[in-house]
Design an enzyme around this catalytic site. Structure first.
Site, PDB file in Angstrom:
ATOM      1  N   GLU A   1      -7.925 -12.154  -0.530  1.00  9.69           N
ATOM      2  CA  GLU A   1      -8.558 -11.958   0.789  1.00  9.69           C
ATOM      3  C   GLU A   1      -9.021 -10.518   0.816  1.00  9.69           C
ATOM      4  O   GLU A   1      -8.225  -9.590   0.869  1.00  9.69           O
ATOM      5  CB  GLU A   1      -7.554 -12.246   1.918  1.00  9.69           C
ATOM      6  CG  GLU A   1      -8.218 -12.340   3.289  1.00  9.69           C
ATOM      7  CD  GLU A   1      -8.145 -11.055   4.080  1.00  9.69           C
ATOM      8  OE1 GLU A   1      -9.171 -10.329   4.101  1.00  9.69           O
ATOM      9  OE2 GLU A   1      -7.099 -10.765   4.665  1.00  9.69           O
ATOM     10  N   LEU A   2     -10.347 -10.347   0.773  1.00 13.52           N
ATOM     11  CA  LEU A   2     -10.926  -9.029   0.602  1.00 13.52           C
ATOM     12  C   LEU A   2     -11.599  -8.582   1.902  1.00 13.52           C
ATOM     13  O   LEU A   2     -11.126  -8.882   2.984  1.00 13.52           O
ATOM     14  CB  LEU A   2     -11.877  -9.033  -0.599  1.00 13.52           C
ATOM     15  CG  LEU A   2     -11.245  -9.590  -1.896  1.00 13.52           C
ATOM     16  CD1 LEU A   2     -12.254  -9.619  -3.028  1.00 13.52           C
ATOM     17  CD2 LEU A   2     -10.007  -8.818  -2.295  1.00 13.52           C
TER      18      LEU A   2
ATOM     19  N   CYS B   1     -10.006  -6.701   8.596  1.00 17.38           N
ATOM     20  CA  CYS B   1     -11.036  -7.415   7.830  1.00 17.38           C
ATOM     21  C   CYS B   1     -11.739  -8.458   8.686  1.00 17.38           C
ATOM     22  O   CYS B   1     -12.928  -8.714   8.511  1.00 17.38           O
ATOM     23  CB  CYS B   1     -10.411  -8.075   6.608  1.00 17.38           C
ATOM     24  SG  CYS B   1      -9.733  -6.916   5.413  1.00 17.38           S
TER      25      CYS B   1
ATOM     26  N   ALA C   1       0.844  -1.194   0.000  1.00 15.25           N
ATOM     27  CA  ALA C   1       0.000   0.000   0.000  1.00 15.25           C
ATOM     28  C   ALA C   1       0.878   1.242   0.000  1.00 15.25           C
ATOM     29  O   ALA C   1       1.921   1.288   0.657  1.00 15.25           O
ATOM     30  CB  ALA C   1      -0.913  -0.009   1.220  1.00 15.25           C
TER      31      ALA C   1
END
Length: 465
Positions: free
Chosen positions: A234-235, A270, A162
């Site tokens: 993996e969201l 998450c 990121a």
């Protein structure tokens, strides 16, 4: 556009970096491909020694990298130190177990005799260069849980991290090299998201793994599918935390766990519990204790040991959270606590721990993931309603259920649409347990045997008579 490290507790830019140009990216892709040819030939003992050396370095530098993570994305210093320790543990776990997880399998000759085989062997061989597109919320752990098994399997890795955690990304790119892995085995690509597709489509890149948003997942999956390359995604997640009446005697433990599950990592996880679904027999008692505990949390400087909740990692992230809460309140939800920016913290991107009740399916927060310290509270009359509401989400990452009733446990374990069901405790990722989701939470699994085999060529070797 420069890539910037910005302190979310102050909004101050710490450092900027120029993205790598196409020539620099090409150099690293070529180096990764060359390194793969060498690395795949090493034995497990050699890889394990290198991985343990990386774990030792990480342990010795725990405070330094923890400060970097806290400064870049706002997690508390204590949680950043714990993240670094967890990464070292996972490295050692794969160093200890990779050889057995990838050992040749030998089907019974009698079972394959009618194929004309004298014998057959199933082997796990590395695929090659794997591109990892990783998020900022666990900037060390999300990478290591891919890198440790991938390197132990004989693959090489390229990391596109990121853009708000460039210092952590560069640290990771250097860590494995300093541990002794061959030059090119694991490298950071300091690039923007627009460069990802070209790297993924490069024929020298064999596969990709992504942890992040649905939009990023769709883009990577589409490009990889077009290029016929495997992916693991993996969201997002909007995990239910169900409390049944059979857990009445353990309500204090359930509440304590619920608070931690919601505000861990400043609510930006998450697999954090986000929707609290409580049986009507214990709803009032749970709600009262839960709200009181959320109100007692200390919001502030993430480097301060007394802080429970630091800032949201980005200014846009806080704005997104505010929009979800404001939409719910405008449609009739009630804020039992919180609901805005803390007045005492005008700088940085802080948000109060918040509990919303009266949430309906007309509100965005009922369907969308709240990535920050905001909980939604629901009352249900029975087991059927609890299961239905838990599944009433486009996501399916994990779930938490508090019940001591064996029949209820069997029902939840069978019917919850999630990659994990955790009873009487908090969802967590562990090297020995597969991790991943269903529905719009993604596909494939990380960690455990499934994780290390995800980027292997499962090869049938057949010997005729």
């Amino acid at each position: 556009m420069p890539i910037a490290s910005v302190d979310p507790a102050t909004g101050r830019t710490l450092e900027t970096f120029e993205p790598m140009d196409a020539a620099a990216v090409e150099e690293r892709v070529a180096k990764a491909a060359r390194a793969f040819r060498e690395h795949r030939e090493t034995d497990f003992a050699t890889r394990a020694a290198l991985m343990r050396a990386a774990a030792d370095l990480l342990d010795g530098e725990r405070d330094t990298i923890a400060r970097t993570m806290t400064a870049e994305m706002g997690k508390t210093f204590a949680s950043a130190r714990a993240e670094a320790a967890k990464c070292a543990k996972a490295m050692r776990w794969y160093a200890d177990h990779a050889e057995e997880l990838l050992a040749d399998e030998h089907p019974d000759p009698a079972d394959v005799a009618d194929s004309g085989a004298e014998r057959a062997v199933v082997r796990y061989r590395p695929l090659g260069v794997v591109l990892a597109v990783m998020p900022w919320n666990f900037p060390l752990w999300q990478v290591v849980r891919f890198a440790a098994p991938a390197l132990m399997a004989g693959n090489t890795g390229l990391l596109k991290h990121a853009s708000n955690v460039p210092r952590t990304a560069l640290y990771l790119g250097d860590l494995f090299h300093r541990a002794g892995f061959a030059d090119g085995c694991f490298q950071t690509l300091l690039v923007g998201s627009g460069a990802v597709e070209d790297v993924l489509r490069d024929p020298r890149v064999a596969a990709a793994t992504l942890t992040g948003s649905e939009g990023a997942g769709r883009a990577v999956a589409a490009a990889a599918g077009d290029a016929i390359k495997p992916t693991v995604l993996e969201l997002g997640g909007s995990d239910p935390f169900v409390v049944m009446s059979s857990a009445a005697a353990e309500l204090d433990d359930a509440v304590s766990t619920a608070v931690t599950a919601r505000v861990q990592n400043n609510g930006q996880s998450c697999i954090a519990a986000k929707r609290f679904i409580v049986h009507e027999d214990v709803y009032d008692a749970f709600a009262e204790r839960f709200v009181r505990a959320m109100e007692r949390l200390t919001v502030g400087d993430p480097m301060d040991d007394s802080t429970d909740v630091g800032p949201v990692a980005t200014e846009q992230g806080r704005a997104d959270l505010e929009e979800l809460v404001e939409d719910a309140l405008s449609r009739g939800a009630a804020a039992l606590c919180g609901g805005g920016r803390p007045a005492a913290l005008p700088d940085g991107w802080f948000y109060e721990p918040t509990v919303l009740a009266g949430v309906t399916d007309a509100m965005r927060i009922h369907r969308e993931e709240a990535f920050g310290p905001v909980a939604t509270l629901y009352r249900v009359p029975d087991l059927d309603a609890a299961v239905a509401l838990a599944n009433d989400t486009p996501f399916g990452l994990s779930s938490n259920v508090w019940t001591r009733d064996a029949d209820e446990q069997r029902r939840f374990a069978r019917d919850l649409e999630a990659g994990g069901v955790f009873f009487n405790g908090m969802t967590a990722s562990h090297p020995a347990l597969p991790f991943g989701g269903v529905k719009r939470s993604g596909y494939g699994r990380e960690l455990s045997a499934q994780g290390i085999r995800a980027f292997c060529n499962v090869t049938t070797v057949w010997f005729g008579r």
